[in-house]
Design a protein around this motif. Sequence first.
Motif, short mmCIF file in Angstrom:
data_model
loop_
_atom_site.label_atom_id
_atom_site.label_comp_id
_atom_site.label_asym_id
_atom_site.label_seq_id
_atom_site.Cartn_x
_atom_site.Cartn_y
_atom_site.Cartn_z
N PRO A 67 0.83 -1.21 0.00
CA PRO A 67 0.00 0.00 0.00
C PRO A 67 0.87 1.26 0.00
O PRO A 67 1.89 1.33 0.67
CB PRO A 67 -0.81 -0.12 1.29
CG PRO A 67 -0.08 -1.10 2.14
CD PRO A 67 0.71 -1.97 1.23
N GLY A 68 0.48 2.24 -0.78
CA GLY A 68 1.20 3.51 -0.84
C GLY A 68 2.50 3.45 -1.61
O GLY A 68 3.39 4.26 -1.38
N MET A 69 2.62 2.51 -2.52
CA MET A 69 3.82 2.39 -3.34
C MET A 69 4.01 3.65 -4.17
O MET A 69 3.04 4.17 -4.73
CB MET A 69 3.67 1.16 -4.25
CG MET A 69 4.84 0.87 -5.13
SD MET A 69 6.21 0.28 -4.17
CE MET A 69 7.42 0.11 -5.45
N PRO A 70 5.25 4.20 -4.24
CA PRO A 70 5.46 5.39 -5.07
C PRO A 70 5.18 5.10 -6.53
O PRO A 70 5.19 3.95 -6.96
CB PRO A 70 6.92 5.76 -4.83
CG PRO A 70 7.55 4.59 -4.21
CD PRO A 70 6.47 3.76 -3.61
N GLY A 71 4.96 6.16 -7.29
CA GLY A 71 4.62 6.02 -8.70
C GLY A 71 5.75 5.45 -9.54
O GLY A 71 6.90 5.35 -9.11
N LEU A 72 5.39 5.09 -10.75
CA LEU A 72 6.37 4.50 -11.67
C LEU A 72 7.48 5.50 -11.99
O LEU A 72 8.63 5.10 -12.20
CB LEU A 72 5.66 4.05 -12.96
CG LEU A 72 6.51 3.34 -13.99
CD1 LEU A 72 7.13 2.09 -13.42
CD2 LEU A 72 5.68 3.01 -15.21
N GLY A 73 7.18 6.78 -12.02
CA GLY A 73 8.20 7.79 -12.29
C GLY A 73 9.34 7.77 -11.28
O GLY A 73 10.50 7.95 -11.63
N VAL A 74 9.01 7.53 -10.00
CA VAL A 74 10.04 7.45 -8.96
C VAL A 74 10.95 6.25 -9.20
O VAL A 74 12.17 6.33 -9.13
CB VAL A 74 9.37 7.37 -7.56
CG1 VAL A 74 10.40 7.09 -6.48
CG2 VAL A 74 8.61 8.63 -7.27
N VAL A 75 10.35 5.12 -9.53
CA VAL A 75 11.11 3.90 -9.78
C VAL A 75 12.00 4.08 -11.01
O VAL A 75 13.17 3.70 -11.01
CB VAL A 75 10.16 2.70 -9.95
CG1 VAL A 75 10.93 1.46 -10.36
CG2 VAL A 75 9.39 2.45 -8.67
N LEU A 76 11.47 4.69 -12.07
CA LEU A 76 12.26 4.90 -13.28
C LEU A 76 13.40 5.89 -13.05
O LEU A 76 14.46 5.77 -13.67
CB LEU A 76 11.37 5.36 -14.42
CG LEU A 76 10.36 4.32 -14.91
CD1 LEU A 76 9.54 4.89 -16.06
CD2 LEU A 76 11.04 3.04 -15.32
N THR A 77 13.22 6.85 -12.15
CA THR A 77 14.31 7.77 -11.80
C THR A 77 15.47 7.00 -11.20
O THR A 77 16.63 7.22 -11.57
CB THR A 77 13.82 8.84 -10.81
OG1 THR A 77 12.73 9.56 -11.41
CG2 THR A 77 14.93 9.81 -10.45
N PHE A 78 15.18 6.07 -10.29
CA PHE A 78 16.23 5.23 -9.70
C PHE A 78 16.91 4.38 -10.77
O PHE A 78 18.12 4.20 -10.76
CB PHE A 78 15.67 4.33 -8.61
CG PHE A 78 15.46 5.01 -7.29
CD1 PHE A 78 16.53 5.55 -6.60
CD2 PHE A 78 14.20 5.11 -6.74
CE1 PHE A 78 16.35 6.18 -5.38
CE2 PHE A 78 14.01 5.74 -5.53
CZ PHE A 78 15.08 6.28 -4.84
#
Length: 187
Positions: A67-78
């Motif tokens: 629950p509350g997983m950050p968006g795909l944009g955050v993951v792609l930034t990493f």
Amino acid sequence: VAGIVGGTLLVVALFISARQDGTGLLLSVPGGLAHQVARFAYWGLLGAAFALTLAVLLWAYLDRTVPGMPGLGVVLTFVFYGLGLVWLPGVAYLLLAFSYVQSYQLSRLGWLAGLAAFLGFFGLADVLVKAGSKVAYRALPPVTISLQSLGSRLEDIQLPLEPLLLSLALAAGLVALAGRVWDEVEA
């Protein structure tokens, strides 16, 4: 586990590709720098496609379970930060090392020289970490990633730009050096 297996397969494929003359990648083998840039772009894009696919699949799974997983944009930034910090300089170093081993025929056991070159990458990674930690947060504003969707207790993550730019400059220099080695041997 999938990342380790896939990364190992990519490195093995890079070893196999380095043993060939590169005609599978280009219709004709051009001059040194153009050839090395094409090989660098091919392996850089292949690694990026692998990392992006793995990250999107992992995010899609975790988005449904956490629950509350950050968006795909955050993951792609990493993912893009990690690719620029580790993968691209690693590919450039391996291209230079394999070009050097192939060009000067250091031993009849080419795989042994290639293995020594591969193990040398870990020394390069150590230098990158030490140099990156010395220049981090010195001149450029960091990339800020907000994790407020995970809860108010977590602070935002700030990634320094200096080590990333240092790694990208190192990758460009290593590819240029690999092109020069190719030109010198072919001339």
